[in-house]
Design an enzyme around this catalytic site. Structure first.
Site, mmCIF file in Angstrom:
data_model
loop_
_atom_site.group_PDB
_atom_site.id
_atom_site.type_symbol
_atom_site.label_atom_id
_atom_site.label_comp_id
_atom_site.label_asym_id
_atom_site.label_seq_id
_atom_site.Cartn_x
_atom_site.Cartn_y
_atom_site.Cartn_z
ATOM 1 N N LYS A 112 -1.566 0.122 -1.383
ATOM 2 C CA LYS A 112 -1.620 1.026 -0.223
ATOM 3 C C LYS A 112 -2.698 2.086 -0.367
ATOM 4 O O LYS A 112 -3.272 2.514 0.634
ATOM 5 C CB LYS A 112 -0.256 1.689 -0.004
ATOM 6 C CG LYS A 112 0.756 0.694 0.537
ATOM 7 C CD LYS A 112 2.057 1.367 0.908
ATOM 8 C CE LYS A 112 3.055 0.307 1.371
ATOM 9 N NZ LYS A 112 4.403 0.845 1.552
ATOM 10 N N LYS A 197 3.185 -10.704 2.113
ATOM 11 C CA LYS A 197 4.555 -10.394 2.526
ATOM 12 C C LYS A 197 4.616 -10.066 4.021
ATOM 13 O O LYS A 197 3.695 -9.452 4.553
ATOM 14 C CB LYS A 197 5.012 -9.186 1.708
ATOM 15 C CG LYS A 197 6.436 -8.790 1.885
ATOM 16 C CD LYS A 197 6.729 -7.457 1.199
ATOM 17 C CE LYS A 197 6.155 -6.282 1.958
ATOM 18 N NZ LYS A 197 6.636 -4.978 1.536
ATOM 19 N N LYS A 200 6.373 -4.449 7.720
ATOM 20 C CA LYS A 200 6.613 -3.824 9.030
ATOM 21 C C LYS A 200 5.317 -3.418 9.703
ATOM 22 O O LYS A 200 5.220 -3.380 10.907
ATOM 23 C CB LYS A 200 7.422 -2.532 8.853
ATOM 24 C CG LYS A 200 8.823 -2.710 8.404
ATOM 25 C CD LYS A 200 9.531 -1.351 8.455
ATOM 26 C CE LYS A 200 10.689 -1.310 7.510
ATOM 27 N NZ LYS A 200 10.281 -0.911 6.148
HETATM 28 P P1 TYM Z 1 11.424 -1.364 3.002
HETATM 29 O O1 TYM Z 1 11.801 -0.462 4.126
HETATM 30 O O2 TYM Z 1 10.015 -1.786 2.895
HETATM 31 O O3 TYM Z 1 12.327 -2.656 3.024
HETATM 32 C C1 TYM Z 1 13.730 -2.584 3.118
HETATM 33 C C2 TYM Z 1 14.328 -3.743 2.356
HETATM 34 O O4 TYM Z 1 13.842 -4.973 2.879
HETATM 35 C C3 TYM Z 1 13.256 -5.749 1.832
HETATM 36 N N1 TYM Z 1 12.101 -6.463 2.385
HETATM 37 C C4 TYM Z 1 11.900 -7.769 2.279
HETATM 38 N N2 TYM Z 1 12.644 -8.750 1.733
HETATM 39 C C5 TYM Z 1 12.177 -10.014 1.811
HETATM 40 N N3 TYM Z 1 11.009 -10.335 2.427
HETATM 41 C C6 TYM Z 1 10.235 -9.388 2.991
HETATM 42 N N4 TYM Z 1 9.102 -9.716 3.614
HETATM 43 C C7 TYM Z 1 10.681 -8.038 2.940
HETATM 44 N N5 TYM Z 1 10.179 -6.871 3.404
HETATM 45 C C8 TYM Z 1 11.046 -5.920 3.040
HETATM 46 C C9 TYM Z 1 12.824 -4.742 0.791
HETATM 47 O O5 TYM Z 1 12.704 -5.342 -0.490
HETATM 48 C C10 TYM Z 1 13.941 -3.723 0.877
HETATM 49 O O6 TYM Z 1 15.059 -4.158 0.096
HETATM 50 N N6 TYM Z 1 11.128 1.598 -1.017
HETATM 51 C C11 TYM Z 1 12.032 0.873 -0.125
HETATM 52 C C12 TYM Z 1 13.036 1.755 0.556
HETATM 53 C C13 TYM Z 1 13.854 2.586 -0.373
HETATM 54 C C14 TYM Z 1 14.908 2.120 -1.187
HETATM 55 C C15 TYM Z 1 15.393 3.278 -1.863
HETATM 56 C C16 TYM Z 1 15.477 0.871 -1.389
HETATM 57 C C17 TYM Z 1 13.716 3.921 -0.581
HETATM 58 N N7 TYM Z 1 14.648 4.342 -1.451
HETATM 59 C C18 TYM Z 1 16.445 3.178 -2.757
HETATM 60 C C19 TYM Z 1 16.530 0.783 -2.309
HETATM 61 C C20 TYM Z 1 16.997 1.932 -2.979
HETATM 62 C C21 TYM Z 1 11.220 0.188 0.931
HETATM 63 O O7 TYM Z 1 10.092 0.497 1.133
HETATM 64 O O8 TYM Z 1 11.926 -0.721 1.635
#
Ligand code: TYM
Length: 342
Positions: A112, A197, A200
């Site tokens: 990023k 991947k 969003k």
């Molecule tokens: P985020 O918002 O990017 O994604 C949320 C969850 O969705 C999963 N995910 C995916 N799984 C499979 N294939 C994909 N293409 C895909 N895109 C997203 C992510 O692995 C995630 O489980 N840093 C985290 C948010 C966060 C968090 C936390 C998670 C902040 N604090 C504490 C767990 C515990 C994030 O950016 O998720």
């Protein structure tokens, strides 16, 4: 009882990747078997250029979608991260525990920051420190398990290192959590670029299925998915990433086995043998995704018509979350030598 924490950040509308990689398991398995907390981690949306009104709208939409997907406030706690001060309170102590070197090694930071610089943006310091806030999200609840997709595994590893180091230095304060991942669809790829991947906030949305895309749009995106040369339907992520991705998605749409985890999800390699053409695979995948999303979209429409109901859930969730996190974070403050406020 096992404590589970996970979250989703409102940087864009939720995608099929979020659903198959994380949210679906939270709903069907995790909330039934543990003391589980799920958060819209809105502070994490501020690490890159953002429009305040959009963050507000997406935060509410994400919370509404989590409930529409089936998170039940009678079974688990759903809340917005910024409503619970303990996350940022703890984050600073963990910044004093983590090292600059280990943060700079984070893959997401590397990717990023390069992207931000290439588009002429400055790299916010919070982009570097973001995994520390994520560690605080997790450790504030003495979490045992963190159900996430593959892309978050490195951040949970760092969280484990920080927790272990803190406990060694200052006495046992945190549980050392472990990541859990889904058996299939742990990394759903972009339909147009199956080596990246499904995220969003990719510039082009043609390869991303959003949870609120209507059936026609879902079908179009899947029918136009990039496939690979050759004609045989085989599960080989190395040489046929496009086909493998569709097979993973299709497998991920199948039965998860429920709270008992009794039944195994479909195996993408075995599914491959049931198709004789890419077209057939695409049609089956589109049908499965549309059917999977239909009830979520229907419930979302009902909930979105009455945000008051969602706000009540979030308010109660924040109270519950605060009550758990407060004593843990207070204990951490005392452990590092800060005077109690009295
Ligand atoms: P985020 O918002 O990017 O994604 C949320 C969850 O969705 C999963 N995910 C995916 N799984 C499979 N294939 C994909 N293409 C895909 N895109 C997203 C992510 O692995 C995630 O489980 N840093 C985290 C948010 C966060 C968090 C936390 C998670 C902040 N604090 C504490 C767990 C515990 C994030 O950016 O998720």
């Amino acid at each position: 009882m096992t404590r589970i924490f996970s979250g989703v950040k409102p940087t864009g509308p939720l995608t099929l990747g979020n659903y198959l990689g994380a949210v679906r398991r939270w709903v069907e398995v995790d909330q039934h078997r543990a003391d589980a907390l799920f958060s819209v981690v809105d502070l994490h949306a501020l690490t890159v250029e953002h429009d305040p009104a959009r963050v507000r709208r997406l935060s509410r939409q994400a919370a509404t979608l989590l409930l529409a997907a089936g998170l039940d406030p009678a079974l688990c706690t759903v809340f917005v991260q910024s409503h619970v001060d303990e996350h940022t309170r703890l984050s600073y102590l963990l910044e004093c525990t983590a090292t600059d070197g280990e943060l700079r090694r984070m893959i997401q930071y590397k990717e990023k920051s390069v992207r931000a610089l290439a588009s002429g943006e400055s790299v916010r310091f919070s982009l570097l420190s973001y995994p520390v806030l994520m560690a605080a999200d997790i450790l504030a609840y003495r979490t045992d398990e963190v159900p996430v997709g593959d892309d978050q595994a490195q951040h949970v590893e760092l969280t484990r290192d920080i927790a272990t180091r803190f406990n060694q230095r200052y006495g046992h304060t945190f549980s050392v959590p472990k990541a859990t991942r889904p058996a299939v669809a742990a990394r759903v790829m972009d339909l147009q670029e199956p080596t990246s991947k499904m995220g969003k906030s990719h510039e082009s949305t043609a390869g991303i299925i959003y949870l609120l895309d209507d059936a026609d749009v879902v079908r179009k995106k899947i029918m136009r998915a990039v496939t690979d040369s050759g004609r045989e339907v085989e599960y080989d992520p190395e040489t046929k990433p496009g086909v493998a991705n569709l097979l993973e998605i299709l497998a991920g749409c199948g039965d998860l086995g429920g709270a008992t985890g009794g039944e195994k999800p479909a195996d993408p390699a075995a599914l491959a043998e049931t198709f004789t053409s890419y077209g057939e695979l695409k049609r089956a995948t589109a049908d499965a995704v549309i059917e999977l999303l239909r009830p979520v979209q229907e419930r979302h429409a009902v909930l979105a018509a009455d945000f008051g109901q969602v706000d009540v859930v979030l308010k109660e969730g924040a109270v519950r979350a605060r009550n758990i996190a407060r004593p843990v974070v207070d204990a951490a403050y005392r452990a590092v030598g800060l005077l109690p406020a009295g």
